[in-house]
Motif scaffolding. Structure first.
Motif, PDB file in Angstrom:
ATOM      1  N   ILE A 141       0.856  -1.181   0.000  1.00 18.23           N
ATOM      2  CA  ILE A 141       0.000   0.000   0.000  1.00 18.23           C
ATOM      3  C   ILE A 141       0.897   1.237   0.000  1.00 18.23           C
ATOM      4  O   ILE A 141       1.784   1.367   0.836  1.00 18.23           O
ATOM      5  CB  ILE A 141      -0.920   0.025   1.241  1.00 18.23           C
ATOM      6  CG1 ILE A 141      -1.677  -1.306   1.394  1.00 18.23           C
ATOM      7  CG2 ILE A 141      -1.876   1.210   1.185  1.00 18.23           C
ATOM      8  CD1 ILE A 141      -2.563  -1.675   0.239  1.00 18.23           C
ATOM      9  N   LEU A 142       0.649   2.126  -0.973  1.00 18.44           N
ATOM     10  CA  LEU A 142       1.422   3.358  -1.109  1.00 18.44           C
ATOM     11  C   LEU A 142       0.516   4.556  -0.937  1.00 18.44           C
ATOM     12  O   LEU A 142      -0.680   4.484  -1.230  1.00 18.44           O
ATOM     13  CB  LEU A 142       2.033   3.460  -2.513  1.00 18.44           C
ATOM     14  CG  LEU A 142       2.925   2.343  -3.000  1.00 18.44           C
ATOM     15  CD1 LEU A 142       3.236   2.529  -4.476  1.00 18.44           C
ATOM     16  CD2 LEU A 142       4.205   2.330  -2.209  1.00 18.44           C
ATOM     17  N   SER A 143       1.111   5.669  -0.535  1.00 19.69           N
ATOM     18  CA  SER A 143       0.345   6.921  -0.521  1.00 19.69           C
ATOM     19  C   SER A 143       0.144   7.360  -1.970  1.00 19.69           C
ATOM     20  O   SER A 143       0.831   6.885  -2.876  1.00 19.69           O
ATOM     21  CB  SER A 143       1.108   8.006   0.244  1.00 19.69           C
ATOM     22  OG  SER A 143       2.254   8.406  -0.483  1.00 19.69           O
ATOM     23  N   GLY A 144      -0.790   8.269  -2.182  1.00 16.57           N
ATOM     24  CA  GLY A 144      -1.029   8.779  -3.523  1.00 16.57           C
ATOM     25  C   GLY A 144       0.209   9.439  -4.106  1.00 16.57           C
ATOM     26  O   GLY A 144       0.512   9.286  -5.295  1.00 16.57           O
ATOM     27  N   GLU A 145       0.958  10.155  -3.277  1.00 13.44           N
ATOM     28  CA  GLU A 145       2.181  10.819  -3.743  1.00 13.44           C
ATOM     29  C   GLU A 145       3.245   9.801  -4.138  1.00 13.44           C
ATOM     30  O   GLU A 145       3.925   9.959  -5.155  1.00 13.44           O
ATOM     31  CB  GLU A 145       2.729  11.738  -2.652  1.00 13.44           C
ATOM     32  CG  GLU A 145       1.843  12.930  -2.362  1.00 13.44           C
ATOM     33  CD  GLU A 145       2.239  13.646  -1.081  1.00 13.44           C
ATOM     34  OE1 GLU A 145       3.112  13.145  -0.347  1.00 13.44           O
ATOM     35  OE2 GLU A 145       1.668  14.715  -0.823  1.00 13.44           O
ATOM     36  N   GLN A 146       3.406   8.760  -3.337  1.00 12.55           N
ATOM     37  CA  GLN A 146       4.390   7.727  -3.651  1.00 12.55           C
ATOM     38  C   GLN A 146       4.018   7.017  -4.946  1.00 12.55           C
ATOM     39  O   GLN A 146       4.885   6.726  -5.766  1.00 12.55           O
ATOM     40  CB  GLN A 146       4.492   6.715  -2.509  1.00 12.55           C
ATOM     41  CG  GLN A 146       5.090   7.283  -1.250  1.00 12.55           C
ATOM     42  CD  GLN A 146       4.874   6.384  -0.045  1.00 12.55           C
ATOM     43  OE1 GLN A 146       3.970   5.550  -0.022  1.00 12.55           O
ATOM     44  NE2 GLN A 146       5.706   6.568   0.966  1.00 12.55           N
TER      45      GLN A 146
END
Length: 79
Positions: free
Chosen positions: A37-42
């Motif tokens: 799971i990644l952040s939107g920015e990542q």
């Protein structure tokens, strides 16, 4: 990289989202990785890196000129 079981991820989804803002979170099921799971920015940074050319522009230019100079040879070999 943090990790969390799939059951924990389901039961603590809000916490999972908070953790993903700081760093990618590995989700595991039966002891093996099933998701990250990644952040939107990542994710946007990863996606942008995938669209960049893999070969340096100078090398691409050299290849293009080589194909233009040896076009007849390449066509003959292709037959």
């Amino acid at each position: 990289m943090a990790s969390m079981s799939a059951t924990e991820a389901k039961n603590k989804f809000g916490q999972l989202l908070e953790m993903a803002q700081a760093e990618p979170v590995r989700v595991q099921k039966n002891g093996r990785d099933v998701a990250v799971i990644l952040s939107g920015e990542q994710f946007a940074a990863w996606e942008a890196s995938q669209t960049q050319p893999k070969v340096r522009p100078v090398i691409e230019d050299l290849m293009k000129r080589s194909v233009e100079r040896r076009k007849s040879l390449y066509e003959a070999l292709a037959k």
